[in-house]
Design an enzyme around this catalytic site. Structure first.
Site, mmCIF file in Angstrom:
data_model
loop_
_atom_site.group_PDB
_atom_site.id
_atom_site.type_symbol
_atom_site.label_atom_id
_atom_site.label_comp_id
_atom_site.label_asym_id
_atom_site.label_seq_id
_atom_site.Cartn_x
_atom_site.Cartn_y
_atom_site.Cartn_z
ATOM 1 N N ALA A 178 -17.573 -0.309 -1.759
ATOM 2 C CA ALA A 178 -16.612 -0.956 -0.869
ATOM 3 C C ALA A 178 -17.016 -2.399 -0.555
ATOM 4 O O ALA A 178 -16.176 -3.311 -0.582
ATOM 5 C CB ALA A 178 -16.504 -0.151 0.422
ATOM 6 N N HIS B 53 -42.731 -4.281 16.356
ATOM 7 C CA HIS B 53 -43.468 -3.020 16.370
ATOM 8 C C HIS B 53 -43.120 -2.259 17.632
ATOM 9 O O HIS B 53 -43.030 -2.859 18.696
ATOM 10 C CB HIS B 53 -44.981 -3.302 16.359
ATOM 11 C CG HIS B 53 -45.804 -2.040 16.481
ATOM 12 N ND1 HIS B 53 -45.978 -1.183 15.428
ATOM 13 C CD2 HIS B 53 -46.444 -1.505 17.557
ATOM 14 C CE1 HIS B 53 -46.722 -0.165 15.837
ATOM 15 N NE2 HIS B 53 -47.012 -0.332 17.123
ATOM 16 N N GLU C 53 0.866 -1.191 0.000
ATOM 17 C CA GLU C 53 0.000 0.000 0.000
ATOM 18 C C GLU C 53 0.895 1.231 0.000
ATOM 19 O O GLU C 53 1.773 1.369 0.850
ATOM 20 C CB GLU C 53 -0.930 -0.027 1.224
ATOM 21 C CG GLU C 53 -1.707 1.250 1.448
ATOM 22 C CD GLU C 53 -2.560 1.686 0.254
ATOM 23 O OE1 GLU C 53 -3.449 0.922 -0.156
ATOM 24 O OE2 GLU C 53 -2.321 2.799 -0.283
ATOM 25 N N LYS C 54 0.666 2.147 -0.970
ATOM 26 C CA LYS C 54 1.537 3.325 -1.073
ATOM 27 C C LYS C 54 1.083 4.451 -0.156
ATOM 28 O O LYS C 54 1.825 5.382 0.119
ATOM 29 C CB LYS C 54 1.631 3.801 -2.519
ATOM 30 C CG LYS C 54 0.326 4.253 -3.110
ATOM 31 C CD LYS C 54 0.491 4.713 -4.541
ATOM 32 C CE LYS C 54 -0.863 5.053 -5.109
ATOM 33 N NZ LYS C 54 -0.837 5.464 -6.468
ATOM 34 N N GLY D 112 -24.935 12.578 -9.280
ATOM 35 C CA GLY D 112 -24.827 11.167 -8.892
ATOM 36 C C GLY D 112 -24.771 11.053 -7.372
ATOM 37 O O GLY D 112 -25.147 11.991 -6.655
HETATM 38 P P1 NAI Z 1 -21.755 8.817 -10.540
HETATM 39 O O1 NAI Z 1 -21.348 8.112 -11.772
HETATM 40 O O2 NAI Z 1 -22.629 8.169 -9.548
HETATM 41 O O3 NAI Z 1 -22.467 10.202 -10.944
HETATM 42 C C1 NAI Z 1 -21.866 11.167 -11.778
HETATM 43 C C2 NAI Z 1 -22.959 12.035 -12.389
HETATM 44 O O4 NAI Z 1 -22.357 13.097 -13.092
HETATM 45 C C3 NAI Z 1 -23.839 11.285 -13.375
HETATM 46 O O5 NAI Z 1 -25.184 11.435 -12.991
HETATM 47 C C4 NAI Z 1 -23.517 11.958 -14.705
HETATM 48 O O6 NAI Z 1 -24.615 11.986 -15.568
HETATM 49 C C5 NAI Z 1 -23.101 13.344 -14.265
HETATM 50 N N1 NAI Z 1 -22.244 14.054 -15.240
HETATM 51 C C6 NAI Z 1 -21.235 13.537 -15.957
HETATM 52 N N2 NAI Z 1 -20.700 14.495 -16.747
HETATM 53 C C7 NAI Z 1 -21.390 15.640 -16.519
HETATM 54 C C8 NAI Z 1 -21.319 16.983 -17.044
HETATM 55 N N3 NAI Z 1 -20.412 17.338 -17.943
HETATM 56 N N4 NAI Z 1 -22.198 17.910 -16.591
HETATM 57 C C9 NAI Z 1 -23.127 17.547 -15.656
HETATM 58 N N5 NAI Z 1 -23.231 16.311 -15.136
HETATM 59 C C10 NAI Z 1 -22.378 15.362 -15.550
HETATM 60 O O7 NAI Z 1 -20.386 9.303 -9.885
HETATM 61 P P2 NAI Z 1 -20.070 9.918 -8.456
HETATM 62 O O8 NAI Z 1 -21.288 10.503 -7.833
HETATM 63 O O9 NAI Z 1 -18.915 10.820 -8.691
HETATM 64 O O10 NAI Z 1 -19.623 8.647 -7.626
HETATM 65 C C11 NAI Z 1 -18.475 7.882 -8.045
HETATM 66 C C12 NAI Z 1 -18.557 6.459 -7.556
HETATM 67 O O11 NAI Z 1 -18.428 6.395 -6.155
HETATM 68 C C13 NAI Z 1 -19.878 5.814 -7.923
HETATM 69 O O12 NAI Z 1 -19.617 4.552 -8.474
HETATM 70 C C14 NAI Z 1 -20.593 5.691 -6.615
HETATM 71 O O13 NAI Z 1 -21.417 4.544 -6.583
HETATM 72 C C15 NAI Z 1 -19.458 5.612 -5.601
HETATM 73 N N6 NAI Z 1 -19.906 6.206 -4.342
HETATM 74 C C16 NAI Z 1 -20.763 5.526 -3.554
HETATM 75 C C17 NAI Z 1 -21.249 6.088 -2.399
HETATM 76 C C18 NAI Z 1 -22.224 5.331 -1.570
HETATM 77 O O14 NAI Z 1 -22.384 4.147 -1.782
HETATM 78 N N7 NAI Z 1 -22.896 5.954 -0.628
HETATM 79 C C19 NAI Z 1 -20.843 7.418 -1.971
HETATM 80 C C20 NAI Z 1 -19.994 8.042 -2.895
HETATM 81 C C21 NAI Z 1 -19.544 7.457 -4.020
#
Ligand code: NAI
Length: 587
Positions: A442, A566, A165-166, A311
């Site tokens: 994760a 409940h 791990e870096k 997202g």
């Molecule tokens: P995401 O892929 O979920 O969402 C990115 C969003 O940005 C998409 O809706 C896309 O349409 C939009 N987008 C792309 N280019 C754009 C543009 N030029 N202008 C406007 N909108 C644009 O990616 P996100 O939210 O960055 O998450 C990354 C990863 O991390 C995902 O795979 C997510 O599942 C994971 N993650 C999971 C969490 C959780 O489980 N609670 C919390 C945070 C991240």
């Protein structure tokens, strides 16, 4: 006349083996009589005839395996003309037999030299595990929730394990992702409790003065993260995993170099994670934009911010920042926020976020980001949002070691190609977690880590990608597993949907938040649970019940008959299952 098909008896059932026919061609059969027996990977079951008639044609033999919904027999009247139906069924069977048995991961079958003709993977001793010529049985590259879990499981199985791990063990999840964001949200929850105190009958607090002290919030976050990182380090030590601090370079399938030193290993598990994705070249003309990494460590929050991307990251940060007093605008490229989430739930989330004061633009493509503004195109027009602060949250990209492709490791669309055992195209090299590009979560990485090392140890096992839950940490929380209503309809045609609105749930009312809905999508014929979607308090904890039910291939009836305590929010899951059956009490 009826064309009998291989039934789908479970969410994960893609094919069935016909063990025995109880009738021969020409035999009369009565509705309800056992017609044949099938075996799946989970169960063996007799299937009954659904109508009276004569068995006119058996299309497959005992021992044959066919995909669900393919025709296997024709039952009709003794004198009925069934020649056309038989011909049609035979043609369908012939045409679909091949295409319905794809390799687990498209493209991987040819890319996998270590799968023999019978599809049995090389494992354990075949890979050199236990060979004294190798210093290690497994060398794990990357110490995130995929890598460290793989390392510990490998050690439990008696393998000689190294991990490089870096940075700090725990990866993005522990250091710059899941855990730190949730500590920030916990601080916000404490702030909200002060703001809501009067409503709950607590006197003496000045809600107007309450605010987050970001230095203290960050200090608490650091303490929680440091404690957990220390815990992982302790576990690796306890399990006698050799940990190298530094960047590992894969020299070939059996050699990993760290800090200029080569180490020989029987197998390698790549767990190199993902990194923040940017906008296309030329869009960002500002020197300072926030990423989730930098904003997570901010000791001073901006007054206003534009978040690019609606997202999971965009929405979680929008919720936190808005609650902390920042004026938030979200700009999303697609026509909706939270694209993978069930459309109805995403719509409700949007409505509640907007009610809370967050401005949301959808169908909006960001074209320029300067030090003073964000420009986006919407409906053919260019709009300008004046802002000094911008968070880019447009996704994450897998980190593929630069040397991978030269070593013959297949990479598609920027991610390492793996099969259901997490094997790459190079024998003995596995890839788990975000770097293989499948759902970036994760818990998926950890599950893959376990499957990978169990295969390396010769125990076999495959990843089940059908029931991976996802969670979004806002209030109320969002959590889901399985197919959204729209995806289930697209895949299965008719489905049944049951919903329960949280405003009728006693515990939610007690807790002061009756927003949201619980929704269950089920197979119309057998009641198999296809998807469960929660938008309610405690959703991220409650989704585990649905995961277990789906993993056990439970029906909605079983979920509805399971007695839920409940008063709890979890009763809503039982009620939604009842709603699928048309027997909900409180809605
Ligand atoms: P995401 O892929 O979920 O969402 C990115 C969003 O940005 C998409 O809706 C896309 O349409 C939009 N987008 C792309 N280019 C754009 C543009 N030029 N202008 C406007 N909108 C644009 O990616 P996100 O939210 O960055 O998450 C990354 C990863 O991390 C995902 O795979 C997510 O599942 C994971 N993650 C999971 C969490 C959780 O489980 N609670 C919390 C945070 C991240």
């Amino acid at each position: 006349m009826e064309i009998v098909v291989m039934p789908k008896l479970g969410f994960n059932m893609d094919e069935g083996k016909l063990v025995a026919w109880y009738k021969a061609e020409g035999d009369p059969v009565k509705k309800g009589e056992p017609l044949f027996s099938i075996e799946t990977d989970k169960t063996a079951i007799d299937v009954e005839a659904t109508q009276d008639g004569v068995v006119r044609k058996l299309l497959i033999g005992e021992g044959d395996v066919v995909a669900v919904t393919l025709p296997i027999a024709v039952v009709g009247g003794a004198e009925e003309d069934v020649a056309g139906a038989i011909a049609e069924a035979e043609a369908k069977l012939a045409s679909l037999k091949q295409s319905d048995f794809p390799a687990a991961s498209p493209g991987i079958a040819t890319a996998l030299p270590n799968a023999n003709a019978a599809g049995i993977p090389q494992q354990g001793l075949d890979l050199g595990v236990g060979n004294p010529d190798y210093e290690f049985d497994v060398f794990v590259v990357g110490g995130g929730p995929g890598g460290y879990v793989a390392a510990i499981r490998g050690a439990q199985l008696g393998l000689r394990v190294a991990l490089a791990e870096k940075d700090r063990v725990g990866g993005v999840c522990l250091n710059r992702g899941c855990i730190p964001t949730k500590t920030l949200l916990r601080s916000l929850e404490a702030l909200d409790a002060v703001k809501d105190a009067a409503e709950f009958g607590v006197a003496g607090l000045d809600a107007k003065k309450a605010a987050l002290d970001m230095k203290k919030v960050q200090a608490r976050k650091k303490a929680v993260v440091d404690g957990l990182v220390g815990g992982v380090e302790g576990l690796l030590k306890k399990n006698k995993v050799t940990v190298f601090k530094g960047e590992a370079v894969l020299k070939d399938g059996h050699t990993v170099a760290v800090g200029g030193q080569d180490y020989q290993t029987a197998t390698v598990v790549l767990a190199t994670g993902s990194e923040v994705k940017g906008l296309p070249d030329g869009v960002i003309q500002s020197k300072k934009v926030w990423t989730s990494d930098t904003l997570l460590s901010a000791e001073k929050l901006p007054k206003e911010i534009v978040i690019i991307g609606g997202g999971v990251i965009g929405v979680e940060f929008a919720y936190f920042l808005n609650g902390a007093g920042v004026k938030v605008t979200v700009v999303e490229f697609l026509d909706r926020i939270l694209p993978p989430v069930d459309a109805e739930i995403a719509k409700r989330v949007r409505r509640d976020l907007e009610k809370a004061g967050i401005a949301i633009h959808t169908d909006a493509k960001v074209t320029k980001v300067t030090d003073a503004a964000v420009e986006f195109e919407k409906g053919g027009k260019t709009e300008v949002l004046k802002t000094k602060d911008v968070l880019v949250a447009v996704g994450r990209a897998p980190v593929v070691p630069p040397e991978a492709e030269a070593l013959g490791i297949a990479v598609e669309r920027g991610a390492i190609v793996t099969d259901e055992r997490l094997r790459t195209s190079v024998p003995g090299v596995y890839a788990i977690g975000d770097c293989n590009g499948k759902t970036m979560l994760a818990h998926k990485a950890s599950a893959e880590g376990i499957v990978a090392v169990e295969n390396i140890a010769g125990q076999g096992g495959v990843m089940d990608y059908a029931a991976i839950p996802s969670a979004i940490y806002i209030r109320p929380e969002v959590a889901s597993v399985g197919l959204s209503e729209e995806d289930a309809k697209a895949r299965y045609g008719a489905v049944k949907v049951g919903k329960f609105l949280m405003l009728a749930n006693g515990k939610s009312k007690v807790e002061g938040d009756g927003r949201g809905v619980v929704k269950i999508v089920a197979d119309a014929q057998y009641g198999e649970i296809l998807g469960v979607h929660l938008y309610c308090l405690h959703a991220t904890d409650m989704i585990a019940e649905a995961v277990t039910a789906m993993r056990a291939e439970a029906t909605v009836e079983e979920l509805a008959r399971a007695i839920h305590p409940h008063p709890t929010v979890s009763e809503a899951v039982m009620e939604a299952a009842d709603a699928v059956l048309g027997s909900a009490i409180h809605c």
